[in-house]
Design an enzyme around this catalytic site. Structure first.
Site, PDB file in Angstrom:
ATOM      1  N   ASP A 180     -10.425  -4.807  -5.147  1.00 26.37           N
ATOM      2  CA  ASP A 180      -9.564  -3.996  -3.962  1.00 26.37           C
ATOM      3  C   ASP A 180     -10.227  -2.538  -3.614  1.00 26.37           C
ATOM      4  O   ASP A 180     -10.254  -1.942  -4.749  1.00 26.37           O
ATOM      5  CB  ASP A 180      -8.260  -3.987  -4.398  1.00 26.37           C
ATOM      6  CG  ASP A 180      -7.528  -3.256  -3.129  1.00 26.37           C
ATOM      7  OD1 ASP A 180      -7.907  -2.561  -2.411  1.00 26.37           O
ATOM      8  OD2 ASP A 180      -6.169  -3.280  -3.259  1.00 26.37           O
ATOM      9  N   HIS A 208      -7.523  -5.753   0.108  1.00 27.27           N
ATOM     10  CA  HIS A 208      -6.355  -4.741  -0.123  1.00 27.27           C
ATOM     11  C   HIS A 208      -5.017  -5.551   0.631  1.00 27.27           C
ATOM     12  O   HIS A 208      -4.169  -4.928   0.632  1.00 27.27           O
ATOM     13  CB  HIS A 208      -6.497  -3.715   0.480  1.00 27.27           C
ATOM     14  CG  HIS A 208      -5.618  -2.607   0.339  1.00 27.27           C
ATOM     15  ND1 HIS A 208      -4.970  -2.328  -1.175  1.00 27.27           N
ATOM     16  CD2 HIS A 208      -4.701  -1.559   1.166  1.00 27.27           C
ATOM     17  CE1 HIS A 208      -4.146  -1.239  -0.902  1.00 27.27           C
ATOM     18  NE2 HIS A 208      -3.800  -0.924   0.465  1.00 27.27           N
ATOM     19  N   SER A 246       0.894  -1.223  -0.010  1.00 29.21           N
ATOM     20  CA  SER A 246       0.101   0.071   0.048  1.00 29.21           C
ATOM     21  C   SER A 246       1.007   1.193  -0.015  1.00 29.21           C
ATOM     22  O   SER A 246       1.734   1.272  -0.925  1.00 29.21           O
ATOM     23  CB  SER A 246      -0.938  -0.030   1.118  1.00 29.21           C
ATOM     24  OG  SER A 246      -2.141   0.724   1.082  1.00 29.21           O
TER      25      SER A 246
END
Length: 271
Positions: free
Chosen positions: A217, A245, A95
């Site tokens: 996602d 995610h 991320s």
């Protein structure tokens, strides 16, 4: 002199010739790598750490000025590499840490062999033809909720971010992780993360890069991965059939297989 080990709660495992740094995402800590990191210890030297303000990092080291952009974290990464890696590293980020790793590599490209970007996004806000997944109004409302009721936002959003509907315990784990984070730091980090735009930095990243995206996602849709594949000069996109995610937790086997295939050239000498 800064005690980097204490500041970032650094742990080193494995003895391979290649070093892999694992960097967690927002509201998380290095424990999120518990399914992936041990697998790679047989190939490489593994360095785990917490971003300052997260996990068991030194919260006293959190400087709101320094960390008002992701470059502050990228500078920390370079210090960790200087102290704990004997040579150039493979950077595995999740991320927001994917962009932290890219910024570090753009500043010191000689320190990086390759990147694995799990659920990356250079910009979360839609912009003309660019699909980031959120409108500016969406992000403003998200940040307002984080500011006014961080614990409530965490309880509502963490399970949705995790996805993995057949593994509800992972949603609970992410909720607990979010809720353990200092609320003031989390609010600041959320603003820095969700308002960031590093699309112009992508073309500067010359290291081979694996983009690991999930098919469904909420935070980083496949369109973002496709955009990044076009923008990153030496990138490969792998889409995992997974909801959520955090495939390193919810789909660790598929994540490991994709990573091993990509990283094989750097592991050849370790066998």
């Amino acid at each position: 002199m800064t005690d980097i080990s204490k500041r970032n709660n650094v742990h080193v495992r494995g003895t391979g010739q290649t070093t892999i740094l694992f960097a967690h995402g927002f509201g998380c800590d290095q424990n999120m790598w518990r399914y992936l990191a041990p697998h790679f210890e047989k190939h490489a030297r593994v360095v785990l750490f917490d971003l300052v303000g997260s996990g068991n990092s030194d919260l006293a080291a959190y400087d709101y000025g320094k960390y008002d952009s992701l470059q502050g974290y990228a500078d920390d990464v370079l210090e960790i590499i200087d102290q704990f890696a004997p040579g150039p590293v493979i950077f595995v980020g999740h991320s927001v840490s994917t962009m932290i790793g890219m910024l570090a590599a753009n500043k010191a490209p000689e320190r990086f062999l390759a990147h694995v970007m799990i659920g990356p996004s250079p910009c979360y806000i839609n912009d003309q033809d660019y699909i980031g997944g959120f409108s500016r109004q969406d992000i403003d409302e998200l940040l307002a909720t984080v500011e006014n009721n961080y614990l409530g936002w965490s309880s509502a959003m963490a399970p949705a971010i995790m996805g993995a509907p057949d593994q509800p315990e992972l949603g609970v784990e992410l909720t607990n992780s979010f809720c353990r984070t200092d609320p003031n730091i989390a609010k600041h980090f959320a603003r820095v993360t969700f308002l960031s735009d590093y699309r112009k930095e992508l073309a500067r990243c010359q290291a081979p890069t694996l983009i690991l995206q999930c098919s469904d996602d909420l935070i980083a849709p496949v369109a973002v991965g496709e955009y990044m594949q076009r923008a990153l000069p030496r990138s490969t996109l792998k889409v995992i059939d997974n909801v959520g995610h955090c495939p390193h937790l919810s789909a660790p086997h598929a994540s490991t297989v994709a990573m091993e295939a990509f990283l094989q050239p750097w592991f050849a000498d370790d066998k």
